[in-house]
Every structure is written in structure tokens, then in C-alpha cells.
Scaffold this motif. Sequence first.
Motif, PDB file in Angstrom:
ATOM      1  N   PRO A  32     -60.821  -7.863  55.886  1.00 24.42           N
ATOM      2  CA  PRO A  32     -60.462  -9.288  55.893  1.00 24.42           C
ATOM      3  C   PRO A  32     -59.325  -9.615  54.930  1.00 24.42           C
ATOM      4  O   PRO A  32     -58.442 -10.415  55.238  1.00 24.42           O
ATOM      5  CB  PRO A  32     -61.762  -9.985  55.482  1.00 24.42           C
ATOM      6  N   ALA A  33     -59.336  -8.985  53.739  1.00 20.95           N
ATOM      7  CA  ALA A  33     -58.280  -9.242  52.755  1.00 20.95           C
ATOM      8  C   ALA A  33     -56.938  -8.737  53.256  1.00 20.95           C
ATOM      9  O   ALA A  33     -55.899  -9.386  53.073  1.00 20.95           O
ATOM     10  CB  ALA A  33     -58.629  -8.589  51.423  1.00 20.95           C
ATOM     11  N   ALA A  34     -56.948  -7.571  53.911  1.00 18.60           N
ATOM     12  CA  ALA A  34     -55.706  -7.018  54.452  1.00 18.60           C
ATOM     13  C   ALA A  34     -55.170  -7.889  55.578  1.00 18.60           C
ATOM     14  O   ALA A  34     -53.969  -8.160  55.657  1.00 18.60           O
ATOM     15  CB  ALA A  34     -55.940  -5.595  54.954  1.00 18.60           C
ATOM     16  N   SER A  35     -56.059  -8.329  56.454  1.00 18.74           N
ATOM     17  CA  SER A  35     -55.649  -9.188  57.559  1.00 18.74           C
ATOM     18  C   SER A  35     -55.061 -10.504  57.049  1.00 18.74           C
ATOM     19  O   SER A  35     -54.045 -10.988  57.568  1.00 18.74           O
ATOM     20  CB  SER A  35     -56.856  -9.462  58.467  1.00 18.74           C
ATOM     21  N   MET A  36     -55.678 -11.057  56.007  1.00 21.87           N
ATOM     22  CA  MET A  36     -55.193 -12.310  55.438  1.00 21.87           C
ATOM     23  C   MET A  36     -53.818 -12.122  54.807  1.00 21.87           C
ATOM     24  O   MET A  36     -52.928 -12.964  54.975  1.00 21.87           O
ATOM     25  CB  MET A  36     -56.177 -12.835  54.389  1.00 21.87           C
ATOM     26  N   ALA A  37     -53.616 -10.991  54.096  1.00 24.02           N
ATOM     27  CA  ALA A  37     -52.329 -10.730  53.461  1.00 24.02           C
ATOM     28  C   ALA A  37     -51.226 -10.603  54.503  1.00 24.02           C
ATOM     29  O   ALA A  37     -50.110 -11.110  54.319  1.00 24.02           O
ATOM     30  CB  ALA A  37     -52.413  -9.453  52.615  1.00 24.02           C
ATOM     31  N   LEU A  38     -51.535  -9.937  55.620  1.00 31.22           N
ATOM     32  CA  LEU A  38     -50.547  -9.781  56.680  1.00 31.22           C
ATOM     33  C   LEU A  38     -50.233 -11.138  57.327  1.00 31.22           C
ATOM     34  O   LEU A  38     -49.063 -11.452  57.587  1.00 31.22           O
ATOM     35  CB  LEU A  38     -51.051  -8.801  57.730  1.00 31.22           C
ATOM     36  N   SER A  39     -51.248 -11.952  57.554  1.00 28.65           N
ATOM     37  CA  SER A  39     -51.044 -13.275  58.135  1.00 28.65           C
ATOM     38  C   SER A  39     -50.200 -14.156  57.225  1.00 28.65           C
ATOM     39  O   SER A  39     -49.311 -14.890  57.683  1.00 28.65           O
ATOM     40  CB  SER A  39     -52.399 -13.950  58.405  1.00 28.65           C
ATOM     41  N   GLU A  40     -50.458 -14.073  55.926  1.00 29.67           N
ATOM     42  CA  GLU A  40     -49.689 -14.862  54.962  1.00 29.67           C
ATOM     43  C   GLU A  40     -48.227 -14.434  54.957  1.00 29.67           C
ATOM     44  O   GLU A  40     -47.317 -15.273  54.866  1.00 29.67           O
ATOM     45  CB  GLU A  40     -50.281 -14.705  53.561  1.00 29.67           C
ATOM     46  N   LEU A  41     -47.992 -13.132  55.072  1.00 30.17           N
ATOM     47  CA  LEU A  41     -46.614 -12.635  55.106  1.00 30.17           C
ATOM     48  C   LEU A  41     -45.893 -13.160  56.339  1.00 30.17           C
ATOM     49  O   LEU A  41     -44.750 -13.633  56.249  1.00 30.17           O
ATOM     50  CB  LEU A  41     -46.607 -11.109  55.086  1.00 30.17           C
ATOM     51  N   GLU A  42     -46.527 -13.089  57.498  1.00 30.50           N
ATOM     52  CA  GLU A  42     -45.900 -13.584  58.723  1.00 30.50           C
ATOM     53  C   GLU A  42     -45.667 -15.092  58.646  1.00 30.50           C
ATOM     54  O   GLU A  42     -44.642 -15.597  59.134  1.00 30.50           O
ATOM     55  CB  GLU A  42     -46.787 -13.246  59.932  1.00 30.50           C
ATOM     56  N   LYS A  43     -46.579 -15.795  57.994  1.00 35.09           N
ATOM     57  CA  LYS A  43     -46.419 -17.246  57.846  1.00 35.09           C
ATOM     58  C   LYS A  43     -45.236 -17.562  56.946  1.00 35.09           C
ATOM     59  O   LYS A  43     -44.430 -18.461  57.239  1.00 35.09           O
ATOM     60  CB  LYS A  43     -47.698 -17.844  57.273  1.00 35.09           C
ATOM     61  N   GLN A  44     -45.104 -16.811  55.848  1.00 36.94           N
ATOM     62  CA  GLN A  44     -43.994 -17.056  54.925  1.00 36.94           C
ATOM     63  C   GLN A  44     -42.652 -16.733  55.570  1.00 36.94           C
ATOM     64  O   GLN A  44     -41.650 -17.398  55.314  1.00 36.94           O
ATOM     65  CB  GLN A  44     -44.184 -16.230  53.646  1.00 36.94           C
ATOM     66  N   LEU A  45     -42.629 -15.688  56.394  1.00 37.86           N
ATOM     67  CA  LEU A  45     -41.379 -15.298  57.058  1.00 37.86           C
ATOM     68  C   LEU A  45     -41.154 -16.084  58.353  1.00 37.86           C
ATOM     69  O   LEU A  45     -40.085 -15.972  58.955  1.00 37.86           O
ATOM     70  CB  LEU A  45     -41.401 -13.800  57.362  1.00 37.86           C
ATOM     71  N   ASP A  46     -42.175 -16.819  58.759  1.00 38.87           N
ATOM     72  CA  ASP A  46     -42.117 -17.632  59.972  1.00 38.87           C
ATOM     73  C   ASP A  46     -41.759 -16.784  61.194  1.00 38.87           C
ATOM     74  O   ASP A  46     -40.910 -17.146  62.017  1.00 38.87           O
ATOM     75  CB  ASP A  46     -41.101 -18.772  59.811  1.00 38.87           C
ATOM     76  N   THR A  47     -42.420 -15.635  61.301  1.00 28.83           N
ATOM     77  CA  THR A  47     -42.175 -14.755  62.442  1.00 28.83           C
ATOM     78  C   THR A  47     -43.325 -13.785  62.601  1.00 28.83           C
ATOM     79  O   THR A  47     -44.012 -13.447  61.635  1.00 28.83           O
ATOM     80  CB  THR A  47     -40.864 -13.964  62.273  1.00 28.83           C
ATOM     81  N   ARG A  48     -43.537 -13.326  63.815  1.00 29.35           N
ATOM     82  CA  ARG A  48     -44.490 -12.246  64.072  1.00 29.35           C
ATOM     83  C   ARG A  48     -43.811 -10.918  63.785  1.00 29.35           C
ATOM     84  O   ARG A  48     -42.620 -10.737  64.074  1.00 29.35           O
ATOM     85  CB  ARG A  48     -44.972 -12.286  65.518  1.00 29.35           C
ATOM     86  N   LEU A  49     -44.561  -9.982  63.228  1.00 27.11           N
ATOM     87  CA  LEU A  49     -44.023  -8.683  62.864  1.00 27.11           C
ATOM     88  C   LEU A  49     -44.554  -7.554  63.751  1.00 27.11           C
ATOM     89  O   LEU A  49     -43.972  -6.474  63.789  1.00 27.11           O
ATOM     90  CB  LEU A  49     -44.358  -8.368  61.400  1.00 27.11           C
TER      91      LEU A  49
END
Length: 298
Positions: A32-49
Amino acid sequence: MRITLKQLAIFEAVARSGQVAKAAELVNLSSPAASMALSELEKQLDTRLFERIGNRLRLNSQGSLLLPLATEALQKIEQIEHAFSPAGAELGGNLNVSASSTIGNYLLAKSAVAFCQQHTNTLVNVDIDNTQAVINAVLEFRSEMGFIEGQCLDSRIAVEAWHKDKLLVFCHPAHPLAGQSVAPSALHDMPWVMREEGSGTRDYFVNAANALDIQPQEKFRFSTPDAIKQAVKQGAGLGVLSELTLEKELIRKELAVIQVEGLSLERKFYRIHHKSRNFTPIGLEFIKFNKMFLNTDG
């Protein structure tokens, strides 16, 4: 925008493993922590990776753009930590390398174990596949370095001669040509058990054989040396593999060698790395270790 090192580490681990759960294990976080970190990164970059394909995540164009930048940033941090480590501090960390079949199974498997036994705080992950897959792993920054049996002509990859090898043509001990030295014409119309497309062993042999107009006729195709040896033992045809893979079977006389006049099958193994990626301290130490342990050229 505040991108954290944890987010970049998770991103790189997902890119390497293709799954959030496996990536979480690599960086010692919960899923869950890893998934949240990845989601936060995509949100900050405003793009899907990533794009989901089946049960795996694959980098999309934006993720492919970010990966070398993330890898470089993480390497810089590791270099800073290493530069300020106390003199004589124990080497530690993970190293991801890729190797083609012969190199991985018969050279790097034992050197990786020996290296980790000497440096107990390290882990060397060796991914074994064919030459083209190894090149792709280095291009995609999933592996810091690769070890291949075939050629690599991609201008983004640095290629260095690393070791030497010799291929042998072999057969069932009861084959009429077993143990003989024959002209290339004697092999015309013989069935062969071959490695798969993309294999360095296959490419090297086919080029050398065609130069002598042998034109090997493929009857069976397998992706591992063990499968090829087993097929030849069953009389499926002739095979060609590295002498590294045949030592035990030749000693036990389970297989026999055929010497082919004019067929030169001595070749080089190569170490490759991405030109835009510097070696980590553990990577440099692994290169140094292999030079002594395996008596490599570099």
C-alpha cells in the motif's frame, strides 16, 4: 512540486519488476505504501507513467522519459553516500545485472554467489535471458550492466570485450560422425537442434556456418542449453553450444564432438552498459571482482 527520493526509488523498482508488490519488496516498503508513493508521483507530474498489460505494469512514453532521469538522480545520491562513508566501510546494496544464457548459467551464477559471500551486505540479482533481451534490459535501465554472447550495434550502448569462449559442434555418441574431423560438405542436409532467434550462440554459429556453405537445417528449436543437449542425446540432430555447457556430458561420453574443417567458432563475450549511466560503487567492485575470479579481460 516536491518529488521525493522514495517516490523515485519506487518508480524505478516498478519499472524494473513490472509489479508494485515486487517493487515494494525491493525497497522494503509495504505494497500500500509503494502504491501510494507511485500515485503521488504521477499526481505531482500530472501524468501517467505506466500502462497495465495483464498483471504487469509497462512504462509508457512519459515513464520512459522519466526513467533515465530517476536512475541518474538515485545514482548521484548513492555516490554522495559512498563518498562520505567512513574509510573501510563495508560495501552494501543491490546490483541488477542481465546475462545471456551461457554467461549467466555457467559464469555469473557462481561469481555472483562468491561476490556476495565476500561482501555480505550486498545482493547481486542476475537476470538470465538471450542476448537481445539483455540489451533491452540495459536500454530500459532495468540492469546496470549486461553480459552478452552476440553483437550489440545500438549507439546508446557501450560495449567492451570481457571474456573468451569457444562453440563446439556435437552429436549423439553413436552418430556416424562422432569424434571425427570432417569437411563442411559432410554436414549438408543434417538436421540441427538450434537455439532461439535472438540468441548470440545461434547468430554466431549461423554466420560462421553459412560462410562455409553449410546452411544448417533447423529441425528443433529450444531456448536453453539443457533442452538442446537432451534433444541431441535422443538423436534429434546435431547441436552447437559453448564448451562451458558441454564439459560434464563430454567427460561422461554422453555426447561427442565433431571437428569441422575451417569452421572457426572461437568468440568473445561482451560487457555492456548504457552510455548515459555511470557504474555504482557496487557495480565497479563487481567488475573488479570478476576480473580476478573469472580471469576476464576487463
